[in-house]
Design a protein around this motif. Structure first.
Motif, PDB file in Angstrom:
ATOM      1  N   GLY A  67      17.821  44.754  41.446  1.00 14.11           N
ATOM      2  CA  GLY A  67      18.007  45.790  40.430  1.00 14.11           C
ATOM      3  C   GLY A  67      19.221  45.581  39.540  1.00 14.11           C
ATOM      4  O   GLY A  67      19.313  46.174  38.474  1.00 14.11           O
ATOM      5  N   PHE A  68      20.173  44.759  39.972  1.00 18.34           N
ATOM      6  CA  PHE A  68      21.333  44.470  39.120  1.00 18.34           C
ATOM      7  C   PHE A  68      22.022  43.207  39.621  1.00 18.34           C
ATOM      8  O   PHE A  68      22.006  42.908  40.809  1.00 18.34           O
ATOM      9  N   HIS A  69      22.611  42.492  38.679  1.00 19.28           N
ATOM     10  CA  HIS A  69      23.366  41.284  39.002  1.00 19.28           C
ATOM     11  C   HIS A  69      24.582  41.252  38.098  1.00 19.28           C
ATOM     12  O   HIS A  69      24.456  41.410  36.886  1.00 19.28           O
ATOM     13  N   ASP A  70      25.730  41.031  38.688  1.00 19.59           N
ATOM     14  CA  ASP A  70      26.984  41.097  37.940  1.00 19.59           C
ATOM     15  C   ASP A  70      27.202  39.849  37.098  1.00 19.59           C
ATOM     16  O   ASP A  70      26.852  38.737  37.503  1.00 19.59           O
ATOM     17  N   THR A  71      27.809  40.042  35.915  1.00 21.04           N
ATOM     18  CA  THR A  71      28.289  38.882  35.162  1.00 21.04           C
ATOM     19  C   THR A  71      29.640  39.197  34.533  1.00 21.04           C
ATOM     20  O   THR A  71      30.041  38.597  33.543  1.00 21.04           O
ATOM     21  N   CYS A  72      30.358  40.163  35.131  1.00 18.68           N
ATOM     22  CA  CYS A  72      31.696  40.556  34.638  1.00 18.68           C
ATOM     23  C   CYS A  72      32.816  40.093  35.560  1.00 18.68           C
ATOM     24  O   CYS A  72      33.934  39.840  35.108  1.00 18.68           O
ATOM     25  N   ALA A  73      32.569  40.005  36.853  1.00 20.82           N
ATOM     26  CA  ALA A  73      33.668  39.892  37.820  1.00 20.82           C
ATOM     27  C   ALA A  73      34.122  38.465  38.066  1.00 20.82           C
ATOM     28  O   ALA A  73      35.157  38.249  38.709  1.00 20.82           O
ATOM     29  N   GLY A  74      33.390  37.462  37.577  1.00 23.93           N
ATOM     30  CA  GLY A  74      33.839  36.084  37.718  1.00 23.93           C
ATOM     31  C   GLY A  74      33.659  35.532  39.115  1.00 23.93           C
ATOM     32  O   GLY A  74      33.093  36.175  39.996  1.00 23.93           O
ATOM     33  N   ALA A  75      34.130  34.308  39.287  1.00 28.92           N
ATOM     34  CA  ALA A  75      33.991  33.606  40.570  1.00 28.92           C
ATOM     35  C   ALA A  75      35.302  33.673  41.341  1.00 28.92           C
ATOM     36  O   ALA A  75      36.382  33.685  40.749  1.00 28.92           O
ATOM     37  N   CYS A  76      35.186  33.684  42.663  1.00 31.67           N
ATOM     38  CA  CYS A  76      36.417  33.650  43.458  1.00 31.67           C
ATOM     39  C   CYS A  76      37.027  32.255  43.399  1.00 31.67           C
ATOM     40  O   CYS A  76      36.329  31.264  43.179  1.00 31.67           O
ATOM     41  N   SER A  77      38.335  32.190  43.537  1.00 25.24           N
ATOM     42  CA  SER A  77      39.050  30.916  43.512  1.00 25.24           C
ATOM     43  C   SER A  77      40.173  30.970  44.539  1.00 25.24           C
ATOM     44  O   SER A  77      40.550  32.057  45.002  1.00 25.24           O
ATOM     45  N   CYS A  78      40.706  29.825  44.879  1.00 28.09           N
ATOM     46  CA  CYS A  78      41.834  29.803  45.812  1.00 28.09           C
ATOM     47  C   CYS A  78      43.006  30.602  45.239  1.00 28.09           C
ATOM     48  O   CYS A  78      43.682  31.340  45.967  1.00 28.09           O
ATOM     49  N   GLU A  79      43.213  30.464  43.914  1.00 22.85           N
ATOM     50  CA  GLU A  79      44.339  31.166  43.292  1.00 22.85           C
ATOM     51  C   GLU A  79      44.145  32.677  43.333  1.00 22.85           C
ATOM     52  O   GLU A  79      45.058  33.427  43.683  1.00 22.85           O
ATOM     53  N   SER A  80      42.926  33.136  42.961  1.00 26.45           N
ATOM     54  CA  SER A  80      42.722  34.597  42.953  1.00 26.45           C
ATOM     55  C   SER A  80      42.716  35.143  44.376  1.00 26.45           C
ATOM     56  O   SER A  80      43.162  36.271  44.621  1.00 26.45           O
ATOM     57  N   ASN A  81      42.241  34.349  45.327  1.00 25.60           N
ATOM     58  CA  ASN A  81      42.328  34.790  46.720  1.00 25.60           C
ATOM     59  C   ASN A  81      43.779  35.047  47.107  1.00 25.60           C
ATOM     60  O   ASN A  81      44.110  36.041  47.767  1.00 25.60           O
ATOM     61  N   THR A  82      44.658  34.137  46.682  1.00 24.59           N
ATOM     62  CA  THR A  82      46.081  34.261  47.017  1.00 24.59           C
ATOM     63  C   THR A  82      46.656  35.555  46.454  1.00 24.59           C
ATOM     64  O   THR A  82      47.380  36.279  47.136  1.00 24.59           O
ATOM     65  N   VAL A  83      46.290  35.844  45.190  1.00 25.85           N
ATOM     66  CA  VAL A  83      46.828  37.040  44.541  1.00 25.85           C
ATOM     67  C   VAL A  83      46.261  38.308  45.180  1.00 25.85           C
ATOM     68  O   VAL A  83      46.968  39.284  45.409  1.00 25.85           O
ATOM     69  N   ARG A  84      44.960  38.270  45.470  1.00 25.85           N
ATOM     70  CA  ARG A  84      44.301  39.502  45.915  1.00 25.85           C
ATOM     71  C   ARG A  84      44.441  39.742  47.409  1.00 25.85           C
ATOM     72  O   ARG A  84      44.486  40.885  47.865  1.00 25.85           O
ATOM     73  N   PHE A  85      44.445  38.660  48.191  1.00 27.27           N
ATOM     74  CA  PHE A  85      44.305  38.856  49.645  1.00 27.27           C
ATOM     75  C   PHE A  85      45.456  38.279  50.457  1.00 27.27           C
ATOM     76  O   PHE A  85      45.453  38.382  51.680  1.00 27.27           O
ATOM     77  N   GLY A  86      46.428  37.642  49.798  1.00 26.51           N
ATOM     78  CA  GLY A  86      47.577  37.123  50.537  1.00 26.51           C
ATOM     79  C   GLY A  86      47.610  35.609  50.564  1.00 26.51           C
ATOM     80  O   GLY A  86      46.571  34.938  50.459  1.00 26.51           O
ATOM     81  N   HIS A  87      48.809  35.081  50.693  1.00 26.23           N
ATOM     82  CA  HIS A  87      49.002  33.638  50.579  1.00 26.23           C
ATOM     83  C   HIS A  87      48.244  32.861  51.659  1.00 26.23           C
ATOM     84  O   HIS A  87      47.855  31.707  51.442  1.00 26.23           O
ATOM     85  N   GLU A  88      48.032  33.482  52.806  1.00 27.57           N
ATOM     86  CA  GLU A  88      47.377  32.756  53.895  1.00 27.57           C
ATOM     87  C   GLU A  88      45.916  32.421  53.581  1.00 27.57           C
ATOM     88  O   GLU A  88      45.294  31.622  54.283  1.00 27.57           O
ATOM     89  N   THR A  89      45.352  33.022  52.509  1.00 27.17           N
ATOM     90  CA  THR A  89      43.966  32.719  52.145  1.00 27.17           C
ATOM     91  C   THR A  89      43.875  31.535  51.184  1.00 27.17           C
ATOM     92  O   THR A  89      42.777  31.160  50.771  1.00 27.17           O
ATOM     93  N   ARG A  90      45.002  30.947  50.832  1.00 22.66           N
ATOM     94  CA  ARG A  90      45.051  29.886  49.804  1.00 22.66           C
ATOM     95  C   ARG A  90      44.097  28.734  50.106  1.00 22.66           C
ATOM     96  O   ARG A  90      43.549  28.118  49.199  1.00 22.66           O
ATOM     97  N   PHE A  91      43.887  28.416  51.362  1.00 20.67           N
ATOM     98  CA  PHE A  91      43.113  27.221  51.700  1.00 20.67           C
ATOM     99  C   PHE A  91      41.688  27.539  52.160  1.00 20.67           C
ATOM    100  O   PHE A  91      40.995  26.680  52.699  1.00 20.67           O
ATOM    101  N   MET A  92      41.256  28.779  51.929  1.00 24.17           N
ATOM    102  CA  MET A  92      39.858  29.118  52.236  1.00 24.17           C
ATOM    103  C   MET A  92      38.932  28.571  51.145  1.00 24.17           C
ATOM    104  O   MET A  92      39.335  28.378  50.012  1.00 24.17           O
TER     105      MET A  92
END
Ligand SMILES: [Zn+2]
Length: 181
Positions: A67-92
């Motif tokens: 019923g819906f598919h997003d095209t606003c929120a972008g793709a996750c990245s190592c950099e955005s993970n770091t900003v959003r979820f903490g430095h320990e996620t850098r290598f996920m």
């Protein structure tokens, strides 16, 4: 191309390029601007036409159980993970890095990654413009089907994100079926 969310709640990040000339590629901005001008919505569903940066139709969504598919929120990245979820996620693992690995096979790099589609991702946008990544609602076996309107190169990252609910915190397999009309 049918994308099947086998287990439910799996975000599928996708980029589209003209297979004959990858400088022509999916444009989320133009797709949404044209859709908005027709009074439609900020997400994609059956009937949505995915436009290129040259305003040419690339694909059309012809079936959709979600019923819906997003095209606003972008793709996750190592950099955005770091900003959003903490430095320990850098290598996920992250979608941007998956895209870069695949793009390299076609001679493309960072400058060729553009705003993508997040199939099955639930991104409500409030009246004040704020968006959130919310729990996915797609059912097991749910699918979206796209008809290619030109020869397209498709890059897909089955999102490995485990820090927000876009995959129910547990990424699961998807299936892609390509068929001739
Ligand atoms: Zn991702």
């Amino acid at each position: 191309m049918r994308i099947i969310d086998l287990k439910s709640q799996q975000a599928v990040d996708a980029l589209f390029y003209n297979a004959a000339d990858t400088s022509e590629r999916y444009s989320a901005q133009d797709t949404l601007a044209v859709q908005a001008a027709k009074g439609h919505r900020y997400d994609l569903t059956t009937g949505s036409v995915l436009l290129s940066n040259e305003l040419r139709p690339m694909l059309r969504i012809v079936a959709d159980t979600c019923g819906f598919h997003d095209t606003c929120a972008g793709a996750c990245s190592c950099e955005s993970n770091t900003v959003r979820f903490g430095h320990e996620t850098r290598f996920m693992h992250a979608c941007r890095e998956n895209f870069l690995v695949e793009a390299a096979k076609y001679g493309m790099g960072k400058r060729d990654l553009v705003s993508n589609v997040n199939f099955f991702m639930n991104v409500p946008i409030r009246p004040d413009g704020e968006l959130t990544v919310d729990d996915g609602v797609s059912e097991p076996g749910g699918y979206v089907e796209l008809e290619a309107l030109m020869d397209v190169l498709v890059l897909i990252s089955n999102c490995p994100q485990v820090n927000n609910p876009c995959n129910g915190f547990t990424p699961t397999p998807i299936q892609i079926i390509i068929s001739e009309p």
